[in-house]
Design a protein around this motif. Structure first.
Motif, PDB file in Angstrom:
ATOM      1  N   TRP B  67       0.765  -1.108   0.086  1.00 29.46           N
ATOM      2  CA  TRP B  67      -0.049  -0.106  -0.127  1.00 29.46           C
ATOM      3  C   TRP B  67       0.791   1.341  -0.029  1.00 29.46           C
ATOM      4  CZ3 TRP B  67      -5.195   0.459  -0.498  1.00 29.46           C
ATOM      5  CH2 TRP B  67      -5.922  -0.734  -0.370  1.00 29.46           C
ATOM      6  N   SER B  71      -3.049   5.502   1.496  1.00 32.42           N
ATOM      7  CA  SER B  71      -4.062   4.209   1.947  1.00 32.42           C
ATOM      8  C   SER B  71      -5.005   4.321   0.609  1.00 32.42           C
ATOM      9  CB  SER B  71      -5.023   4.781   2.981  1.00 32.42           C
ATOM     10  OG  SER B  71      -4.135   4.779   4.159  1.00 32.42           O
ATOM     11  N   PRO B 323      -3.886  -0.931   4.662  1.00 28.41           N
ATOM     12  CA  PRO B 323      -3.404   0.337   4.302  1.00 28.41           C
ATOM     13  C   PRO B 323      -3.268   1.322   5.796  1.00 28.41           C
ATOM     14  CG  PRO B 323      -5.631   0.502   3.633  1.00 28.41           C
ATOM     15  CD  PRO B 323      -5.206  -0.991   4.246  1.00 28.41           C
ATOM     16  N   GLY B 326      -6.077   1.829   7.798  1.00 27.54           N
ATOM     17  CA  GLY B 326      -6.995   0.723   8.185  1.00 27.54           C
ATOM     18  C   GLY B 326      -8.505   0.364   7.815  1.00 27.54           C
ATOM     19  N   MET B 327      -8.593   0.868   6.621  1.00 29.85           N
ATOM     20  CA  MET B 327     -10.292   0.522   6.265  1.00 29.85           C
ATOM     21  C   MET B 327     -10.491  -0.381   5.525  1.00 29.85           C
ATOM     22  SD  MET B 327     -11.861   3.401   7.098  1.00 29.85           S
ATOM     23  CE  MET B 327     -13.068   3.840   6.028  1.00 29.85           C
ATOM     24  N   GLY B 328      -9.513  -1.466   5.118  1.00 28.09           N
ATOM     25  CA  GLY B 328      -9.542  -2.608   4.383  1.00 28.09           C
ATOM     26  C   GLY B 328      -8.548  -3.453   4.639  1.00 28.09           C
TER      27      GLY B 328
END
Lengths: 68, 342
Positions: B67, B71, B323, B326-328
């Motif tokens: 990543w 992000s 990333p 932290g979203m996925g």
């Protein structure tokens, strides 16, 4: 020649082990408690734990269609 | 000759003594483990993430992904001889970098987003400027005598590499030369990870050991054992005080730096596949581990229990990454697809 390099390798190994032996160690129970505390303190901000709201999901296809 | 043998015997005795001393010191602080300490933490329940996007574009096995700091962009490497830079929000490909050598094993994004690096069986780490009109080779870092298994940028001027020649290396990108060579592993280095403060890094190798190094001094500060086969993946726990490893012995382990030992093992009798890759969620509570069984299994890092699975790939999961926001989580596979889940 080979025996000299074996000896110097062993001397290096001894020095390395002395270095590693001198580390200050804390109790595993304390280490584990602090790791747990970190997880819990940051849980609310962890999107993979709490979920991502549908409207603000960057990876999700938008639901509405655009009129062309 | 006799004098040498005598000295060898003395040194061997000293080594054995020091090893015993280290084991005793570790045992001395081993007053519990993670799962007992985590008894009071609430269960995470079943973690069910949905597949949001399947990124199609590579024509052969994907070996690595990384990543970008924003992000949003992400770079992937495939043995089809290409690096692809993706906009993960739209699924579009932004840049394609053709590689001189198709046998790529690792790829990295610089924190600035200006550069990417890759390498593999060519024993080199090649750095590309992807902000130029067309991707331009900036540097070819050529000194390792074994394959490049992992690379990570510190900045646009410094990069770390791990190699099958058993060493890791810090390079100066302005001169293209090695600054520091980190020697101590006795097996191929397979993976490395930088500490959040970038003063140290950890490496995992085929000698089944993980090592902590001082990035500026070049010294190995601590060695962690426990795995019974090659360590393929290594990542820091987000606060930098612990790290997680994944191995061909089908288990993952968490080691704490300050107690100098393993604190929990993540394994399951039904999981008989080697771990190829791993990444952690932002709180450190979830571990996403890619396995040879085509799945990415999700572990509760505190309780040591399997809490979910990302299924969908048709071949080995070779790389995973979360990333910075932290979203996925992204998984990459030998099936040539990258998948985004949250």
């Amino acid at each position: 020649m080979t025996s000299n390099s074996n000896v110097s390798n062993m001397r290096r190994l001894v020095e390395q082990l002395k270095l590693e032996a001198s580390v200050e160690r804390i109790k595993v129970s304390q280490a584990a408690a602090e790791l747990q505390q970190f997880c819990l303190q940051n849980a609310a901000k962890d999107a993979l734990l709490v979920g991502v709201p549908t409207g603000s999901n960057p990876f999700r296809e938008p639901r509405s269609c655009a009129v062309v | 000759m006799a004098a040498d043998k005598a000295e060898m015997d003395v040194l061997k005795k000293e080594c054995d003594g020091l090893r015993t001393q280290i084991e005793a010191a570790r045992k001395g602080v081993n007053d519990g483990n993670m799962s007992s300490a985590a008894g009071s933490a609430t269960d995470v329940g079943r973690v069910q993430l949905k597949l949001r996007k399947s990124l199609k574009g590579h024509l052969a096995k994907i070996y690595s992904m990384h990543w970008a700091s924003d992000s949003r962009s992400m770079v992937s490497a495939s043995q089809d001889g290409k690096l692809l830079v993706w906009d993960t929000h739209t699924g579009n490909k932004l840049v394609a970098v053709p590689l001189k050598s198709a046998w790529v094993m690792s790829v990295a994004f610089a924190p600035s987003g200006n550069l990417v690096a890759s390498g593999g069986l060519d024993n080199m780490c090649t750095v590309y400027n992807i902000k130029a009109a067309s991707p331009k080779t900036l540097r070819e870092l050529d000194a390792h005598t074994g394959y490049l298994s992992c690379c990570r940028f510190l900045s646009d001027t410094e990069i770390m590499t791990a190699s099958g020649d058993t060493t890791c290396c810090l390079w100066d990108l302005e001169t293209g030369k090695q600054k520091i060579i980190f020697t101590n592993h006795i097996g191929d280095c397979m993976s490395l990870a930088l500490s959040p403060d970038e003063n140290t890094f950890i490496s995992g190798a085929c000698d089944s050991l993980a090592k902590l190094w001082d990035l500026r001094e070049g010294t190995c500060k601590q060695t962690f054992s426990g795995h019974t086969s090659d360590i393929n993946a290594i990542q820091f726990f987000p606060n930098g005080n612990a790290f997680v490893t994944g191995s061909d012995d089908c288990s993952c382990k968490m080691y704490d730096l300050r107690s100098d030992q393993e604190v929990i093992t993540y394994q399951d009798a039904s999981l008989n596949a080697g771990v190829t890759s791993l990444t952690l969620s932002n709180s450190g509570r979830l571990i996403f581990a890619g396995y040879d069984d085509f799945n990415c299994h999700i572990w509760d890092s505190l309780k040591g229990e399997k809490v979910g699975v990302l299924s969908g790939h048709d071949n080995r999961v070779s790389c995973t990454g979360v990333p910075a926001d932290g979203m996925g989580v992204c998984t990459g596979s030998w099936d040539s697809f990258l998948k985004l889940w949250n």
